[in-house]
Design an enzyme around this catalytic site. Structure first.
Site, mmCIF file in Angstrom:
data_model
loop_
_atom_site.group_PDB
_atom_site.id
_atom_site.type_symbol
_atom_site.label_atom_id
_atom_site.label_comp_id
_atom_site.label_asym_id
_atom_site.label_seq_id
_atom_site.Cartn_x
_atom_site.Cartn_y
_atom_site.Cartn_z
ATOM 1 N N HIS A 48 42.730 41.167 40.511
ATOM 2 C CA HIS A 48 42.771 41.593 39.113
ATOM 3 C C HIS A 48 44.045 41.168 38.389
ATOM 4 O O HIS A 48 44.086 41.205 37.165
ATOM 5 C CB HIS A 48 42.595 43.109 39.017
ATOM 6 C CG HIS A 48 41.216 43.582 39.373
ATOM 7 N ND1 HIS A 48 40.104 43.255 38.641
ATOM 8 C CD2 HIS A 48 40.777 44.332 40.407
ATOM 9 C CE1 HIS A 48 39.031 43.797 39.187
ATOM 10 N NE2 HIS A 48 39.408 44.459 40.266
ATOM 11 N N ARG A 73 46.308 40.909 48.154
ATOM 12 C CA ARG A 73 44.867 41.072 48.006
ATOM 13 C C ARG A 73 44.336 39.782 47.397
ATOM 14 O O ARG A 73 44.714 39.407 46.288
ATOM 15 C CB ARG A 73 44.501 42.257 47.117
ATOM 16 C CG ARG A 73 42.977 42.367 46.940
ATOM 17 C CD ARG A 73 42.528 43.695 46.384
ATOM 18 N NE ARG A 73 42.877 43.861 44.970
ATOM 19 C CZ ARG A 73 42.455 44.886 44.230
ATOM 20 N NH1 ARG A 73 41.703 45.834 44.775
ATOM 21 N NH2 ARG A 73 42.812 44.982 42.962
ATOM 22 N N ASP A 87 49.039 30.627 54.940
ATOM 23 C CA ASP A 87 50.012 29.556 55.133
ATOM 24 C C ASP A 87 51.294 29.793 54.336
ATOM 25 O O ASP A 87 52.321 29.160 54.607
ATOM 26 C CB ASP A 87 49.407 28.195 54.770
ATOM 27 C CG ASP A 87 48.484 27.665 55.863
ATOM 28 O OD1 ASP A 87 48.444 28.258 56.947
ATOM 29 O OD2 ASP A 87 47.798 26.644 55.614
ATOM 30 N N GLU A 152 33.833 49.327 48.605
ATOM 31 C CA GLU A 152 33.782 49.734 47.207
ATOM 32 C C GLU A 152 32.384 49.594 46.624
ATOM 33 O O GLU A 152 32.207 49.270 45.451
ATOM 34 C CB GLU A 152 34.807 48.954 46.377
ATOM 35 C CG GLU A 152 34.912 47.480 46.701
ATOM 36 C CD GLU A 152 36.163 46.839 46.108
ATOM 37 O OE1 GLU A 152 36.754 47.399 45.171
ATOM 38 O OE2 GLU A 152 36.533 45.762 46.594
ATOM 39 N N ASP A 178 35.780 51.011 41.846
ATOM 40 C CA ASP A 178 34.526 50.256 41.946
ATOM 41 C C ASP A 178 33.454 51.046 42.681
ATOM 42 O O ASP A 178 32.272 50.949 42.349
ATOM 43 C CB ASP A 178 34.777 48.917 42.629
ATOM 44 C CG ASP A 178 35.380 47.893 41.686
ATOM 45 O OD1 ASP A 178 34.734 47.561 40.680
ATOM 46 O OD2 ASP A 178 36.499 47.436 41.944
#
Length: 257
Positions: A48, A73, A87, A152, A178
Site C-alpha cells: 500500500h 511486505r 537479494d 485476510e 481486509d
C-alpha cells in the site's frame, strides 16, 4: 562466512514479543528515524505504500545503521518480486492475500534456495551476500529467512489449518481491515463475527506452533493483542504518527482569537 543471524526470527522462536511500525512514506530518512526510536522492527510496505525496489533498498540501507530489523511486505507473492527483495538482504518477509495452502507452499518455496525451495541463484552479485563477501550465503540463508503470510479473507480463515501447517511458513499475520471487508463488515474491524474469526486464526496458528502477527492502530488494544498470543505486533504506522504529531504542535501555536 554464513548469512547473518536473523535476530528477529530468533526472538520470535523464543516466544519473545517483538514490536514494530509500518513504514508507508517511502522515505529513507523517516525509516532511519523510526529505526532509532525503540522498535524491534520496521516494516517497509510495498503493498500500500508508494514503494519501488529502489526506495525499498534505500530504506533497508537506512535501517541497517539502527537497532531495528528491516521487514518488507511485498506487493504480491510472485517469485520474481520475492527474489528481488531478498537479494536486498531482507530476511523477514510478509506476503499479503494468501488464501490457500497452495499459495503458502509457493511463497515458502520462493524465499528459499533449492533443497528447500526455488529461489534464484543470483545473490553473489547482491547486497544479501555483501556483494559476494559472504561466501557461504547460499548454503546458510534458508535458515535465516522468516516468512509471514497474511490471512485476510474468508477463504484464508477456512484454510487456516493447512496454511499454518505449511513447511517454510514461520508465522501467520492477520490483516483485520481486509478480513472484515471480505466478511461484509467494511470499516468495522470490531464486529463480533470478525473478532471471532481472528481469534480462530490465532488459536489455529498457535496450535500449529507458528508465530502470530497483526497490526493495531489503537494503543489501548496493544495489551489485548499480546495477551491473545500475538508476538509480532505492529504499533500503527509512521504516517499517522507524523500527522498526529504535526497537528498537536500546530494546535499549540498562540494564535489570537
Amino acid at each position: 562466512m554464513p548469512a547473518p543471524e536473523n535476530t528477529l526470527k530468533t526472538a520470535l522462536k523464543r516466544g519473545m514479543p517483538q514490536f514494530g511500525i509500518w513504514l508507508t512514506l517511502a522515505n529513507a530518512t523517516v525509516a532511519e528515524i523510526a529505526g532509532k526510536s525503540g522498535f524491534d522492527w520496521c516494516l517497509i510496505d510495498g503493498e500500500h505504500g508508494p514503494n519501488t525496489l529502489q526506495t525499498i533498498a534505500a530504506q533497508v540501507q537506512a535501517l541497517a545503521g539502527t537497532p531495528a530489523q528491516a521487514v518488507v511486505r511485498v506487493p504480491v507473492g510472485e517469485d520474481w518480486v520475492l527474489k528481488q527483495v531478498l537479494d536486498l538482504g531482507v530476511q523477514t518477509i510478509v506476503v499479503p492475500m494468501v488464501h490457500t495452502a497452495e499459495q503458502a507452499q509457493q511463497v515458502a518455496a520462493a524465499v528459499r534456495y533449492p533443497g528447500q525451495g526455488v529461489r534464484g541463484m543470483g545473490a553473489a552479485l547482491a547486497r544479501a551476500s555483501d556483494y559476494g563477501d559472504i561466501v557461504d550465503y547460499v548454503s546458510s540463508a534458508n535458515e535465516q529467512i522468516c516468512l509471514f503470510v497474511q490471512i485476510e479473507s474468508v477463504e484464508g480463515v477456512k484454510n487456516i489449518d493447512a496454511i499454518a501447517a505449511t513447511d517454510g511458513v514461520d508465522g501467520i499475520f492477520v490483516g483485520p481491515a481486509d478480513l472484515s471487508a471480505d466478511m461484509g463488515f467494511v470499516g468495522d474491524m470490531g464486529a463480533p463475527d470478525v473478532l471471532a474469526a481472528i481469534d480462530h486464526v490465532y488459536a489455529r496458528t498457535k496450535a500449529a506452533g507458528k508465530c502470530v502477527g497483526t497490526v493495531s492502530f489503537d494503543p489501548s488494544d496493544y495489551q489485548t493483542q499480546t495477551d491473545k498470543g500475538v508476538t509480532f505486533l505492529g504499533l500503527g504506522g509512521e504516517a499517522i504518527v507524523l500527522s498526529q504529531g504535526l497537528k498537536a504542535v500546530a494546535q499549540k501555536a498562540p494564535r489570537k482569537p
